[in-house]
Design a protein around this motif. Structure first.
Motif, PDB file in Angstrom:
ATOM      1  N   MET A 166       0.803  -1.131  -0.040  1.00 18.80           N
ATOM      2  CA  MET A 166      -0.069   0.077   0.150  1.00 18.80           C
ATOM      3  C   MET A 166       0.948   1.207  -0.101  1.00 18.80           C
ATOM      4  O   MET A 166       1.683   1.395   0.954  1.00 18.80           O
ATOM      5  N   LYS A 167       0.727   2.175  -0.946  1.00 22.66           N
ATOM      6  CA  LYS A 167       1.469   3.509  -1.166  1.00 22.66           C
ATOM      7  C   LYS A 167       1.041   4.292   0.142  1.00 22.66           C
ATOM      8  O   LYS A 167      -0.160   4.606   0.311  1.00 22.66           O
ATOM      9  N   LYS A 168       2.187   5.175   0.659  1.00 22.01           N
ATOM     10  CA  LYS A 168       1.986   5.871   1.652  1.00 22.01           C
ATOM     11  C   LYS A 168       2.137   7.574   0.936  1.00 22.01           C
ATOM     12  O   LYS A 168       3.148   7.770   0.570  1.00 22.01           O
ATOM     13  N   ILE A 169       0.833   8.193   0.987  1.00 22.72           N
ATOM     14  CA  ILE A 169       0.847   9.597   0.082  1.00 22.72           C
ATOM     15  C   ILE A 169       0.612  10.509   1.079  1.00 22.72           C
ATOM     16  O   ILE A 169      -0.223  10.499   1.957  1.00 22.72           O
ATOM     17  N   LEU A 170       1.522  11.631   0.959  1.00 19.58           N
ATOM     18  CA  LEU A 170       1.412  12.814   1.639  1.00 19.58           C
ATOM     19  C   LEU A 170       0.742  13.891   0.569  1.00 19.58           C
ATOM     20  O   LEU A 170       1.733  14.181  -0.240  1.00 19.58           O
ATOM     21  N   ILE A 171      -0.352  14.657   0.784  1.00 17.21           N
ATOM     22  CA  ILE A 171      -0.776  15.774   0.137  1.00 17.21           C
ATOM     23  C   ILE A 171      -0.340  16.916   0.871  1.00 17.21           C
ATOM     24  O   ILE A 171      -0.895  17.100   2.079  1.00 17.21           O
ATOM     25  N   ILE A 172       0.494  17.938   0.208  1.00 16.81           N
ATOM     26  CA  ILE A 172       0.651  19.102   0.703  1.00 16.81           C
ATOM     27  C   ILE A 172       0.116  20.206   0.007  1.00 16.81           C
ATOM     28  O   ILE A 172       0.462  20.481  -1.121  1.00 16.81           O
ATOM     29  N   ASN A 173      -0.916  21.090   0.880  1.00  9.35           N
ATOM     30  CA  ASN A 173      -1.423  22.202   0.026  1.00  9.35           C
ATOM     31  C   ASN A 173      -0.852  23.432   0.544  1.00  9.35           C
ATOM     32  O   ASN A 173      -0.894  23.800   1.580  1.00  9.35           O
ATOM     33  N   GLY A 174      -0.404  24.227  -0.389  1.00 10.19           N
ATOM     34  CA  GLY A 174       0.531  25.498  -0.120  1.00 10.19           C
ATOM     35  C   GLY A 174      -0.588  26.699  -0.325  1.00 10.19           C
ATOM     36  O   GLY A 174      -0.016  27.965  -0.187  1.00 10.19           O
ATOM     37  N   HIS A 175      -1.950  26.613  -0.521  1.00  8.40           N
ATOM     38  CA  HIS A 175      -2.566  27.700  -1.113  1.00  8.40           C
ATOM     39  C   HIS A 175      -3.201  28.290   0.599  1.00  8.40           C
ATOM     40  O   HIS A 175      -3.649  27.473   1.239  1.00  8.40           O
ATOM     41  N   PRO A 176      -3.121  29.811   0.781  1.00  5.02           N
ATOM     42  CA  PRO A 176      -3.706  30.255   1.710  1.00  5.02           C
ATOM     43  C   PRO A 176      -5.099  30.226   1.899  1.00  5.02           C
ATOM     44  O   PRO A 176      -5.755  30.462   3.137  1.00  5.02           O
ATOM     45  N   ASP A 177      -5.843  30.238   0.783  1.00  2.00           N
ATOM     46  CA  ASP A 177      -7.345  30.171   0.744  1.00  2.00           C
ATOM     47  C   ASP A 177      -8.037  28.863   0.655  1.00  2.00           C
ATOM     48  O   ASP A 177      -7.930  28.280  -0.181  1.00  2.00           O
ATOM     49  N   LYS A 178      -8.673  28.382   1.765  1.00  2.00           N
ATOM     50  CA  LYS A 178      -9.241  27.042   1.770  1.00  2.00           C
ATOM     51  C   LYS A 178     -10.388  26.919   0.599  1.00  2.00           C
ATOM     52  O   LYS A 178     -10.943  25.803   0.272  1.00  2.00           O
ATOM     53  N   GLU A 179     -10.898  28.133   0.199  1.00  2.00           N
ATOM     54  CA  GLU A 179     -11.908  27.879  -0.921  1.00  2.00           C
ATOM     55  C   GLU A 179     -11.253  27.953  -2.355  1.00  2.00           C
ATOM     56  O   GLU A 179     -12.146  28.400  -3.457  1.00  2.00           O
ATOM     57  N   SER A 180     -10.075  27.768  -2.411  1.00  2.00           N
ATOM     58  CA  SER A 180      -9.359  27.682  -3.694  1.00  2.00           C
ATOM     59  C   SER A 180      -9.565  26.818  -4.801  1.00  2.00           C
ATOM     60  O   SER A 180      -9.669  25.655  -4.080  1.00  2.00           O
ATOM     61  N   PHE A 181      -9.127  26.929  -5.819  1.00  2.00           N
ATOM     62  CA  PHE A 181      -9.242  25.707  -6.942  1.00  2.00           C
ATOM     63  C   PHE A 181      -8.107  24.822  -6.367  1.00  2.00           C
ATOM     64  O   PHE A 181      -8.293  23.551  -6.580  1.00  2.00           O
ATOM     65  N   SER A 182      -6.915  25.186  -5.742  1.00  2.00           N
ATOM     66  CA  SER A 182      -5.990  24.386  -5.105  1.00  2.00           C
ATOM     67  C   SER A 182      -6.440  23.444  -4.165  1.00  2.00           C
ATOM     68  O   SER A 182      -6.021  21.963  -4.090  1.00  2.00           O
ATOM     69  N   ASN A 202      -6.743   2.517  -2.743  1.00  3.18           N
ATOM     70  CA  ASN A 202      -6.498   1.872  -0.955  1.00  3.18           C
ATOM     71  C   ASN A 202      -5.047   2.636  -0.629  1.00  3.18           C
ATOM     72  O   ASN A 202      -4.429   1.698   0.328  1.00  3.18           O
ATOM     73  N   ALA A 203      -4.734   3.564  -0.981  1.00  3.00           N
ATOM     74  CA  ALA A 203      -3.351   4.222  -0.484  1.00  3.00           C
ATOM     75  C   ALA A 203      -3.797   4.702   0.932  1.00  3.00           C
ATOM     76  O   ALA A 203      -4.690   5.162   0.999  1.00  3.00           O
ATOM     77  N   GLU A 204      -2.571   4.748   1.517  1.00  4.12           N
ATOM     78  CA  GLU A 204      -2.894   5.443   2.785  1.00  4.12           C
ATOM     79  C   GLU A 204      -2.550   6.836   2.646  1.00  4.12           C
ATOM     80  O   GLU A 204      -1.308   7.307   2.080  1.00  4.12           O
ATOM     81  N   ILE A 205      -3.223   8.066   3.132  1.00  2.00           N
ATOM     82  CA  ILE A 205      -3.125   9.155   2.868  1.00  2.00           C
ATOM     83  C   ILE A 205      -3.071   9.928   4.243  1.00  2.00           C
ATOM     84  O   ILE A 205      -3.675   9.900   5.187  1.00  2.00           O
ATOM     85  N   LYS A 206      -2.060  10.903   4.085  1.00  2.00           N
ATOM     86  CA  LYS A 206      -1.888  12.208   5.198  1.00  2.00           C
ATOM     87  C   LYS A 206      -1.962  13.378   4.428  1.00  2.00           C
ATOM     88  O   LYS A 206      -1.584  13.530   3.192  1.00  2.00           O
ATOM     89  N   GLU A 207      -2.328  14.316   5.256  1.00  2.99           N
ATOM     90  CA  GLU A 207      -2.373  15.700   4.476  1.00  2.99           C
ATOM     91  C   GLU A 207      -1.763  16.666   5.537  1.00  2.99           C
ATOM     92  O   GLU A 207      -1.588  16.699   6.515  1.00  2.99           O
ATOM     93  N   ILE A 208      -1.127  17.594   4.813  1.00  2.54           N
ATOM     94  CA  ILE A 208      -0.539  19.158   5.363  1.00  2.54           C
ATOM     95  C   ILE A 208      -1.224  20.384   4.601  1.00  2.54           C
ATOM     96  O   ILE A 208      -1.200  20.195   3.432  1.00  2.54           O
ATOM     97  N   ASN A 209      -2.069  20.916   5.301  1.00  2.53           N
ATOM     98  CA  ASN A 209      -2.778  22.177   4.664  1.00  2.53           C
ATOM     99  C   ASN A 209      -1.858  23.496   5.477  1.00  2.53           C
ATOM    100  O   ASN A 209      -2.235  23.499   6.591  1.00  2.53           O
ATOM    101  N   ILE A 210      -0.928  23.809   4.809  1.00  7.25           N
ATOM    102  CA  ILE A 210      -0.047  24.784   5.602  1.00  7.25           C
ATOM    103  C   ILE A 210      -0.704  25.982   6.190  1.00  7.25           C
ATOM    104  O   ILE A 210      -0.250  26.176   7.018  1.00  7.25           O
ATOM    105  N   ARG A 211      -1.600  26.487   5.651  1.00 12.39           N
ATOM    106  CA  ARG A 211      -2.486  27.625   5.944  1.00 12.39           C
ATOM    107  C   ARG A 211      -2.926  27.364   7.480  1.00 12.39           C
ATOM    108  O   ARG A 211      -3.316  28.319   8.322  1.00 12.39           O
ATOM    109  N   GLU A 212      -3.146  25.959   7.950  1.00 11.13           N
ATOM    110  CA  GLU A 212      -3.592  25.665   9.109  1.00 11.13           C
ATOM    111  C   GLU A 212      -2.675  25.329  10.120  1.00 11.13           C
ATOM    112  O   GLU A 212      -2.897  25.110  11.429  1.00 11.13           O
TER     113      GLU A 212
END
Length: 192
Positions: free
Chosen positions: A1-17, A32-42
């Motif tokens: 199972m792949k471990k995927i990290l999604i990092i969002n660098g947009h400061p606006d949570k309503e953005s297309f990003s 079925n990948a394992e996913i973690k996220e980082i929203n830099i704005r948070e």
């Protein structure tokens, strides 16, 4: 199972990003990948590397957690807008603060080269811009792409880096955006 990290660098949570990040996540869940996220704005952190590498600045808990997630991931997805041919300021501060010597690279004594510490990982850059992608590539020579792919990710050991550039976003239609959301969901499903 792949471990995927999604990092969002947009400061606006309503953005297309943010919509693109969600589309990628939906696709990755289908595989079925394992996913973690980082929203830099948070994150709660000082984006300034106040003393450069001359003097250590203690990392805030959110940055320590981000480093743990980077170490954990097999595949890192960066989603952000290109502003002034670069990444948003808070994303640049995030990179400055977490990609430190000893974590992301190790300086060699009496040498200009460094050892890469985050090897064995792949990355996908998904970036938006307000100009045609061909114009950014041929007129400006893709400065943000080069900085992230070569100057940052290759430097720390992430060799396989793919780029998905989307533009122009300003004045784009709902159909244009919907098409891209489907493409990005498919990328997530393929873990690319």
């Amino acid at each position: 199972m792949k471990k995927i990290l999604i990092i969002n660098g947009h400061p606006d949570k309503e953005s297309f990003s943010f919509a693109l990040s969600e589309a990628y996540k939906i696709g990755a869940k289908k595989s079925n990948a394992e996913i973690k996220e980082i929203n830099i704005r948070e994150l709660n952190f000082n984006p300034n590397l106040e003393f450069g590498y001359r003097k250590r600045t203690e990392l805030e808990p959110d940055l320590l957690d981000a480093q743990d997630k980077l170490k954990w991931a097999d595949h890192i997805v960066w989603v952000y807008p290109i502003w002034w041919s670069s990444v948003p300021a808070m994303m640049k501060g995030f990179l400055d603060r977490i990609l430190l010597p000893g974590f992301a690279f190790k300086k060699r004594e009496n040498a200009l080269l460094s050892d890469k510490c985050l090897t064995g990982k792949s990355a996908r850059i998904i970036c938006t811009m307000d100009q045609p992608t061909w114009f950014y590539k041929f007129v400006y020579k893709s400065p943000s792409h080069n900085a992230m792919k070569k100057g940052t990710l290759h430097y720390i050991g992430v060799k396989k880096v793919r780029i998905t550039a989307i533009g122009p976003i300003r004045l784009s239609t709902e159909e244009f955006r919907a098409k891209w959301l489907k493409k990005v969901e498919k990328l997530g499903q393929l873990n690319k």
